[in-house]
Design a protein around this motif. Sequence first.
Motif, short mmCIF file in Angstrom:
data_model
loop_
_atom_site.label_atom_id
_atom_site.label_comp_id
_atom_site.label_asym_id
_atom_site.label_seq_id
_atom_site.Cartn_x
_atom_site.Cartn_y
_atom_site.Cartn_z
N SER A 45 26.52 -15.44 -0.41
CA SER A 45 26.55 -14.36 0.59
C SER A 45 25.90 -13.10 0.03
O SER A 45 25.25 -12.35 0.77
N PHE A 126 30.55 -2.94 12.20
CA PHE A 126 30.82 -4.27 12.71
C PHE A 126 31.88 -4.20 13.79
O PHE A 126 32.60 -3.19 13.91
N ASP A 147 25.29 -13.03 17.47
CA ASP A 147 24.67 -12.95 16.15
C ASP A 147 23.92 -11.65 15.93
O ASP A 147 23.15 -11.53 14.97
N GLU A 150 27.99 -7.92 13.06
CA GLU A 150 29.01 -8.58 12.25
C GLU A 150 30.37 -8.48 12.94
O GLU A 150 30.67 -7.47 13.57
N HIS A 151 31.17 -9.52 12.80
CA HIS A 151 32.47 -9.58 13.49
C HIS A 151 33.60 -9.76 12.48
O HIS A 151 33.56 -10.68 11.66
N TYR A 152 34.60 -8.88 12.57
CA TYR A 152 35.77 -8.96 11.68
C TYR A 152 36.99 -9.23 12.54
O TYR A 152 37.36 -8.43 13.41
N MET A 168 35.58 -13.14 8.65
CA MET A 168 34.38 -12.30 8.85
C MET A 168 33.19 -13.20 9.17
O MET A 168 32.86 -14.11 8.40
N ALA A 170 29.14 -12.99 9.90
CA ALA A 170 28.03 -12.04 9.73
C ALA A 170 26.67 -12.74 9.79
O ALA A 170 25.86 -12.62 8.88
N SER A 172 24.12 -11.95 11.39
CA SER A 172 23.02 -10.99 11.45
C SER A 172 22.43 -10.68 10.09
O SER A 172 21.29 -10.22 9.99
N ASP A 178 31.86 -15.22 5.93
CA ASP A 178 32.02 -14.70 4.58
C ASP A 178 33.44 -14.97 4.11
O ASP A 178 34.41 -14.68 4.83
N THR A 181 35.24 -10.23 2.01
CA THR A 181 34.29 -9.16 2.28
C THR A 181 34.88 -7.81 1.89
O THR A 181 35.68 -7.23 2.62
#
Length: 231
Positions: A45, A126, A147, A150-152, A168, A170, A172, A178, A181
């Motif tokens: 990553s 994000f 995409d 980023e999504h948390y 997470m 990510a 993009s 991940d 993070t």
Amino acid sequence: MATDVTVLRVFTDPAGGFGNPLGVVDAATVAPADRQRLAAELGYSETIFIDLPAEGAATTTARIFTPVAELPFAGHPTVGAAWWLRDRGLPVHTLQVPAGIVQISYDLGAQKRTAISARAEWSPEFAIHDVASVDELLAADPDDYSDDVEHYLWTWTDKSAGEIRARMFAPSIGIPEDEATGSAAVRITDYLSQDLVITQGKGSIIETQWNSEGWVRVAGNVVDDGVRHVE
């Protein structure tokens, strides 16, 4: 000539399990123009390229790459870099990355944890998704999220103890999911304005401390998985 890449797992659990793989490289061994290519080839990553400090120096510089882009700041690479420098007998007090000056501290107790302090605004923007339950969070499919950002995803597991479960996504920046993070840990700690113990991904552990002046301390365990030799 082969490049030596130390492979660390950052934010392991107390038994040394899980953690997010990180490639660590002496920056002097790879030309700047070749760093993105190497990061893509490694596929972690993030990969961090560190300028080795002179013996006794208090600071040094580093650059961080995902498989597709350079980042101004990231948490698990800076924690890993700090650990790696101390392991080589070159501990520093600060690490300079494009976003700013990261503060470093070392826990010399039994766990030998490493910590960094960073500003929340250094972390990328994000989408934060407050999820109703752990079951819903674990069932989430990365393909169901766009995409372009980023999504948390997070949910409380013990609110009184500041314990949360998180994932997470990510894509993009070339990271479908991940494992742990640090930059997102900085953001969520600032978002909730309290200290946290975060279990992310399959079981990685990130501990944070919130500061009302805008700094967040991020700490975790690191395991050395050896050296890869990359042509």
